[in-house]
Design a protein around this motif. Structure first.
Motif, PDB file in Angstrom:
ATOM      1  N   THR A   1       3.541 -33.972   0.100  1.00  0.00           N
ATOM      2  CA  THR A   1       4.503 -34.214  -0.210  1.00  0.00           C
ATOM      3  C   THR A   1       6.374 -33.389  -0.064  1.00  0.00           C
TER       4      THR A   1
ATOM      5  N   ASP B   1       7.214 -30.285   1.189  1.00  0.00           N
ATOM      6  CA  ASP B   1       7.563 -30.364   2.335  1.00  0.00           C
ATOM      7  C   ASP B   1       8.655 -31.225   1.828  1.00  0.00           C
ATOM      8  N   GLN B   2       9.182 -31.766   1.596  1.00  0.00           N
ATOM      9  CA  GLN B   2      10.552 -31.786   0.821  1.00  0.00           C
ATOM     10  C   GLN B   2      11.649 -30.929   0.250  1.00  0.00           C
TER      11      GLN B   2
END
Lengths: 114, 114, 114, 114, 114, 114
Positions: B3, B6-7
């Motif tokens: 996460t 990706d963020q």
């Protein structure tokens, strides 16, 4: 070696002795961790001194820059490599790094031209 | 990738587009000099990304750290080497670098463990 | 105004009240000198807010950037001018200013697009 | 203790373990020098934690500020004293320290009000 | 012009030549982006030099301050305006900017009084 | 007092007069807030000067360090205590603080040995 290099080394040695001569245990340990940091490991001393140099440049510490330039010189870093380190420092740190780069170039010349 | 990675990448891409989409010539050139800086030269891309990483750490810029960690990962820098870069950054920059090192370790884990 | 702007202003007001609510005379005077600084003088408020903005960017303080972006917006600074301020900040301060510029662009969009 | 304090402590412990769990000797020594630094000596732990706090504020490291606020609280520093430390930090470091002071006040409230 | 101004300009020119004389493409581009940044655009050169000056002050780079003071002088910035820029820098950057302000005042006097 | 101390004080006084002699109200107020900050309160002047010293060290401002060393000397801070402040500064701020510590030791010697 030229004047800048000699002066830097002389003052550095003299004052380091005074700092280590005090009874402050924390200061002593900082000096010993500092030595340990740049020894050959997964990364070579040479790469680590380059890391020390670029860090000193973006943090804009002229004396630290001089110290690491001296070490880089001893370890065989070339002038072309030094300028690539300067380039990273000036890109990451911006044009405020330029005045320090000027002084670094002067010092590097003394190291390499004697 | 996890996460955090990706963020970070999504936000970075989205906002970089907006910056480049503006008509500001200086900003565009900064981006292109930035790309040029880390290309293979006298020093390899890999060493240059390490230089970028350590600079980002001592300047304490979490997003810059993430970016260079991503690049170091792509270029095959090992975990042991990464920790030696962290060590240089923490010695040069002091304990104020520790909180950034914590977040760097978390991000590196995501990169390496997926 | 959008979410980012509202959240920033609400937290800022709430905590400023607490700081001013303490009996610390120095903190109170800092707040009042701060207000005085940006008033029209030989330089207009508008130019001074631009000076405040660029200073906040090179010092990489996101909340300070938001505050001065808000003021610049109120005083009629245009998007083209804002990007020229961003350009000075990124040239002087280097690529470590880029992540702050990304967040500044996002905040400026909220200010101008509502 | 409230949410901010718990979250900070939990993340800090978890990541410190990972850092110390790596085989990096330099990082380990930095942690041990750090502990040594704040022990009673010519200056009391209490004064040293205040020194750590003000340093963290002028260097604008929120996590470092939180850590030293926690220590100051344990060692009995009063709210009035804390605000005088904030005042020194804001005078020396300027208004860019204000956003960090806002978050410091919020954290201190949680420490003192539970 | 007085001694400080002459010395600054001479050293700056000499070392810039050496930097540009190296074959480092990144360094060359940084110099050319730097020139581009301060040209008339949505904001005038004059305002941009003020932005450069205040940035140099809060980042505490004496040589950068001297450079921008020289440019501000050429572009007709008045002493009263200069002091308002100093004021913004000292408020945003804190009392650590004062020693740089002292040297800036000395340099400005030389520029204006000859 | 020795040469370094005299020179520092003379230049500081001369330039402060010029700054206060300008008609800039903000600069005047900064000077008066600065004075207020270090007066006895919940914390003694002595502790506050130590806070000012450590802040100046981690922000690496040699002139600020000299000023606070002078004040610490007047207020009876001992050499052992001074080195403990140096230790905190070097741990928090890292080895880039060492060159400033060298100069601080030299200045402190002049203050104490005359």
């Amino acid at each position: 070696m030229g004047t800048l290099v000699d002066q830097f080394n002389a003052y550095r040695s003299k004052m380091n002795e005074k700092i280590l001569g005090s009874d402050n245990k924390v200061m002593k340990r900082i000096y010993s961790v500092d030595t340990l940091t740049y020894q050959d490991g997964a990364l070579s001393s040479k790469v680590k001194e380059m890391l020390g140099l670029v860090s000193s440049m973006v943090l804009r510490c002229d004396d630290c820059i001089k110290y690491h330039l001296g070490k880089c010189y001893e370890l065989g870093v070339t002038t072309e490599e030094i300028f690539e380190i300067f380039a990273v420092a000036n890109v990451v740190g911006g044009t405020i790094v330029i005045p320090h780069t000027r002084r670094a170039v002067e010092y590097w010349e003394e190291l390499t031209l004697g």
